[in-house]
Motif scaffolding. Structure first.
Motif, short mmCIF file in Angstrom:
data_model
loop_
_atom_site.label_atom_id
_atom_site.label_comp_id
_atom_site.label_asym_id
_atom_site.label_seq_id
_atom_site.Cartn_x
_atom_site.Cartn_y
_atom_site.Cartn_z
N MET A 79 25.25 15.23 -38.16
CA MET A 79 24.87 16.29 -39.09
C MET A 79 23.70 17.10 -38.53
N LYS A 80 22.74 16.42 -37.89
CA LYS A 80 21.59 17.13 -37.29
C LYS A 80 22.06 17.97 -36.12
N LEU A 81 23.00 17.46 -35.34
CA LEU A 81 23.53 18.21 -34.20
C LEU A 81 24.19 19.51 -34.65
N ASN A 82 24.87 19.44 -35.76
CA ASN A 82 25.53 20.64 -36.27
C ASN A 82 24.51 21.73 -36.60
N GLY A 83 23.36 21.34 -37.11
CA GLY A 83 22.32 22.31 -37.41
C GLY A 83 21.64 22.85 -36.18
N LEU A 84 21.52 22.01 -35.14
CA LEU A 84 20.84 22.42 -33.91
C LEU A 84 21.62 23.49 -33.15
N ARG A 85 22.91 23.60 -33.43
CA ARG A 85 23.72 24.59 -32.69
C ARG A 85 23.14 26.00 -32.85
N ASP A 86 22.55 26.27 -34.03
CA ASP A 86 21.98 27.59 -34.27
C ASP A 86 20.48 27.63 -34.03
N SER A 87 19.76 26.58 -34.43
CA SER A 87 18.30 26.59 -34.33
C SER A 87 17.79 26.33 -32.92
N ASN A 88 18.48 25.47 -32.17
CA ASN A 88 18.03 25.14 -30.80
C ASN A 88 19.27 24.85 -29.94
N PRO A 89 19.93 25.90 -29.46
CA PRO A 89 21.19 25.70 -28.72
C PRO A 89 21.05 24.80 -27.50
N ARG A 90 19.95 24.94 -26.76
CA ARG A 90 19.78 24.12 -25.54
C ARG A 90 19.65 22.64 -25.90
N LEU A 91 18.83 22.33 -26.90
CA LEU A 91 18.69 20.94 -27.32
C LEU A 91 20.01 20.40 -27.86
N ALA A 92 20.75 21.24 -28.57
CA ALA A 92 22.05 20.81 -29.10
C ALA A 92 23.02 20.49 -27.96
N GLU A 93 23.01 21.32 -26.94
CA GLU A 93 23.91 21.09 -25.80
C GLU A 93 23.55 19.80 -25.07
N LEU A 94 22.24 19.58 -24.82
CA LEU A 94 21.81 18.35 -24.15
C LEU A 94 22.13 17.12 -25.00
N THR A 95 21.96 17.24 -26.31
CA THR A 95 22.25 16.11 -27.20
C THR A 95 23.74 15.78 -27.19
N ALA A 96 24.58 16.82 -27.22
CA ALA A 96 26.03 16.61 -27.21
C ALA A 96 26.47 15.91 -25.94
N LYS A 97 25.92 16.38 -24.81
CA LYS A 97 26.29 15.76 -23.54
C LYS A 97 25.80 14.32 -23.46
N GLN A 98 24.59 14.07 -24.02
CA GLN A 98 24.07 12.71 -23.99
C GLN A 98 24.88 11.79 -24.89
N LEU A 99 25.30 12.29 -26.04
CA LEU A 99 26.15 11.48 -26.92
C LEU A 99 27.47 11.13 -26.23
N PHE A 100 28.04 12.09 -25.54
CA PHE A 100 29.30 11.84 -24.81
C PHE A 100 29.09 10.80 -23.71
N SER A 101 27.98 10.95 -22.95
CA SER A 101 27.69 9.99 -21.88
C SER A 101 27.45 8.59 -22.43
N ASN A 102 26.69 8.52 -23.55
CA ASN A 102 26.44 7.21 -24.15
C ASN A 102 27.75 6.54 -24.59
N ALA A 103 28.64 7.34 -25.15
CA ALA A 103 29.92 6.80 -25.61
C ALA A 103 30.77 6.33 -24.43
N MET A 104 30.70 7.06 -23.30
CA MET A 104 31.43 6.64 -22.10
C MET A 104 30.90 5.31 -21.57
N VAL A 105 29.58 5.15 -21.58
CA VAL A 105 28.98 3.88 -21.14
C VAL A 105 29.39 2.76 -22.08
N LEU A 106 29.34 3.02 -23.40
CA LEU A 106 29.70 2.01 -24.38
C LEU A 106 31.16 1.58 -24.23
N ALA A 107 32.00 2.51 -23.81
CA ALA A 107 33.42 2.19 -23.61
C ALA A 107 33.69 1.50 -22.29
#
Length: 691
Positions: A639-667
């Motif tokens: 939910m916070k990531l969805n809000g960051l898309r408009d307020s802080n696009p760069r932080l949102a992009e880094l967060t999305a990529k980190q979430l994807f990487s974390n999920a890949m490691v977890l898998a």
């Protein structure tokens, strides 16, 4: 008649001979041609050439001499037999020493035949019938003599058994060789017995003295150098039974050494039913306990026998001693070692430690074809009269019968171990810790599903339904399944802690579905190969999650993303993760985790990552895996990531990529987790700017 000088020489030898007695009868002078037969019959002992000595049935008795009665008659081997002799001498036997085993086995067979006929009430000559095999060696004359008190042979039997190939199937093979068919000599395996001819590998001449135990029989001497002819002559003074004298070639004179012969007997004929004496000393004194009633064998006897057959110093952990007549004639003693397997034992190329016998005679010391590779940790003996053997009794045909034998033994061992798992769980659990890897190998190497499932009864895994450290079998798991559960679930993780906190386990835990925990990397491959058990599919929890078709209730959870918001976020994530993520969807299966990665076959994907990733460019890896990101629309981070898309696009992009990487490691789909830290510092810097 011998000359005067020859007569004087014979008289001189007689009276100076250490075995001569005053009660000796008058001398019988023989021609020079027969002297070699008389000398041969004595085995070269003491250079005795006269009919004064008795047989060597016991060490205290004196040697007996055979005296020629009629002139020797010369015969030619059949053409097939000459060719067979050539095959035996040049290509059939891989070890020269097996000729000793073959001759001893023939002697034992002759004794057993005499016993059988006696039990049937057949009238036989019972003189000197101590039913032993006597062997004498003479280094000086380079002779090896093997004598039995068995049934013996008539003249006709001599010609049939030693001068021709008597059994069916052989002439067709020889004819094939003659016609240039290119047949392999090994293909004569099991077609006929040629053990006697193996003596010509090491002997320049073989003399056979024999007398049938049938009433009215006379003695004969058969002699040949194996070149194509043989002679038979009638002899006096021959005891019932058969005596074979091998005049050894110079290059094989080691077989005239007593210790060499004893070593060969220990290797091949230790358990023969008939006593074997070498120069008056018994050489086989170990009981073949696999032929005994299992109830009559003590634990101490098993310990001693295990150390003998297994060349081991520990004690057996488990003992499987059984006998059966159907579907095959089998007598087995198999041991599971107490000690843990060594590094070389784990190697699939390691040799088997199960010896194969046929009627107490060693056929193969390390019987590769009799037990499957995954049971190579077993030690012991298998004895069967039904197996097809090659002529050297060393190699087995991989025939349908041998495959059947292997299957029978495997099924019996599996049943034995499964009973152990049910009745003695503590001992079996310790066994599985040490030897479970072999059982899993058996599942991987088996070709038939039925066979895989039989072996799979023995595997054990920790379960979400049991405390840590307690393992369950697949039959036990199925016994606890609820009516609405159709599949067997498993989760691969490095430890129980990671398994219980895995996002893939959340939904099944909420449903109280039992999940098997697999901690070893190869466990996943084993269960993938097994596929199903007892008509229940074996499914990884990741695949079960990917196949979930339940729709997400965006309106039922207060504070979560609405459907339109989730759709916009998922479209944005597809753009940000382009080239690495092949799809984004919302899931209702997550509670405490923001997202997970799913692929079509997670186990296969992880195995691919572990074995092949280093050889593939990074951009190609994702196209092969095609990972799908599944997000939890109600998680605070999403939910916070969805809000960051408009307020802080760069932080949102880094967060999305980190979430994807974390999920890949977890898998478990990242070969080196350190690679996901590359953008972590920038992410943290942006996240901490307002603090």
């Amino acid at each position: 008649m011998a000359s005067r000088a020859q007569s004087f020489a014979l008289m001189k030898r007689l009276f100076l001979h250490p075995l001569a007695k005053p009660s000796c009868r008058s001398l019988t002078f023989v021609s020079s041609s027969s002297q070699r037969y008389i000398r041969a019959y004595s085995g070269g002992q003491h250079d005795c050439r006269v009919p004064l000595c008795r047989s060597i049935h016991t060490a205290s008795k004196l040697l007996q001499e055979a005296v020629q009665k009629n002139e020797a008659q010369t015969y030619e081997f059949q053409a097939e037999t000459r060719m067979l002799l050539d095959i035996v001498a040049k290509s059939l036997y891989s070890e020269k020493e097996v000729f000793v085993r073959e001759l001893i086995s023939n002697a034992s067979d002759a004794i057993e035949k005499a016993r059988y006929l006696a039990l049937q009430g057949k009238e036989l000559d019972s003189s000197e019938a101590d039913m032993k095999i006597h062997i004498t060696t003479d280094k000086y004359d380079k002779t090896l003599t093997i004598q039995d008190s068995g049934i013996g042979m008539t003249k006709e039997e001599l010609m049939d058994n030693l001068g021709t190939i008597a059994r069916s199937g052989s002439k067709a093979f020889i004819q094939q060789l003659q016609e240039g068919g290119g047949a392999d000599p090994q293909s004569i395996i099991g077609q006929f017995g040629v053990g006697f001819y193996s003596a010509f590998m090491v002997a320049e001449r073989v003399d056979v003295f024999t007398k049938s135990r049938l009433p009215g029989s006379v003695g004969y001497c058969w002699s040949s150098d194996g070149s194509g002819k043989y002679t038979i002559e009638e002899c006096q003074g021959v005891e019932p039974g058969t005596k074979i004298v091998c005049h050894l070639k110079l290059s094989h004179r080691e077989f005239a050494d007593e210790q060499t012969v004893k070593d060969v007997i220990k290797k091949y004929s230790s358990f023969l039913g008939s006593p074997i004496e070498v120069n008056g000393e018994q050489a086989n004194n170990i009981k073949p306990i696999w032929l005994m009633d299992p109830k009559e064998v003590s634990p101490d006897q098993h310990d001693e026998f295990y150390r003998y057959v297994g060349s081991a110093y520990d004690k057996p952990r488990f003992v499987l001693h059984y006998r059966t007549d159907a579907p095959l004639d089998l007598r087995c003693v198999l041991y599971v070692p107490e000690g843990k397997p060594g590094l070389f034992d784990l190697n699939r190329d390691a040799e088997s430690s199960v010896a194969l016998y046929c009627r107490r005679v060693l056929i193969m010391n390390k019987a590769e074809n009799v037990v499957p590779k995954w049971l190579r940790f077993l030690k012991g003996v298998v004895d069967s009269e039904d197996i097809p053997l090659n002529l050297s009794r060393e190699l087995l045909q991989d025939s349908a019968l041998i495959r059947k034998l292997r299957t029978v033994i495997q099924n019996r061992v599996v049943r034995f171990l499964f009973d152990k798992a049910r009745k003695d769980r503590e001992s079996y659990s310790k066994f599985f810790v040490d030897y479970g890897i072999f059982i899993k190998e058996g599942i991987l190497s088996s070709q038939e599903q039925v066979e895989k499932e039989e072996i799979a009864k023995l595997v054990m895994y920790e379960s979400s339904a049991k405390p840590s450290g307690e393992k369950v079998t697949l039959p036990e798991y199925i016994g606890r399944m609820t009516d609405n559960q159709k599949d067997i679930y498993y989760l691969a993780a490095p430890s129980r802690e990671l398994a219980e906190t895995s996002p893939y386990f959340e939904a099944l835990k909420k449903q109280n579905a039992e999940v098997l925990f697999c901690y070893e990397p190869y466990d996943e491959v084993v269960l993938m190969q097994l596929r199903e058990f007892s008509s229940k599919k074996i499914v990884s929890v990741e695949k079960e999650m990917r196949q979930d078709k339940n729709a997400v209730d965006f309106e039922g959870v207060e504070g979560g993303l609405r459907r339109s918001q989730a759709n916009e976020l998922m479209d944005w994530l597809k753009t940000v993760l382009s080239g690495r993520c092949w799809g984004v969807k919302a899931t209702s299966r997550l509670e405490s985790h923001p997202c997970v990665i799913t692929v079509e076959e997670m186990g296969a994907a992880r195995h691919f990552v572990r074995t092949q990733f280093t050889q593939i460019p990074e951009e190609t890896r994702y196209s092969l895996l095609q990972p799908q990101l599944e997000i939890n629309p109600n998680h605070p981070i999403i939910m916070k990531l969805n809000g960051l898309r408009d307020s802080n696009p760069r932080l949102a992009e880094l967060t999305a990529k980190q979430l994807f990487s974390n999920a890949m490691v977890l898998a478990g789909l990242v070969e080196d987790p350190r690679t996901v830290l590359s953008s972590m510092n920038e992410l943290l810097q942006l996240a901490l700017e307002k603090h």
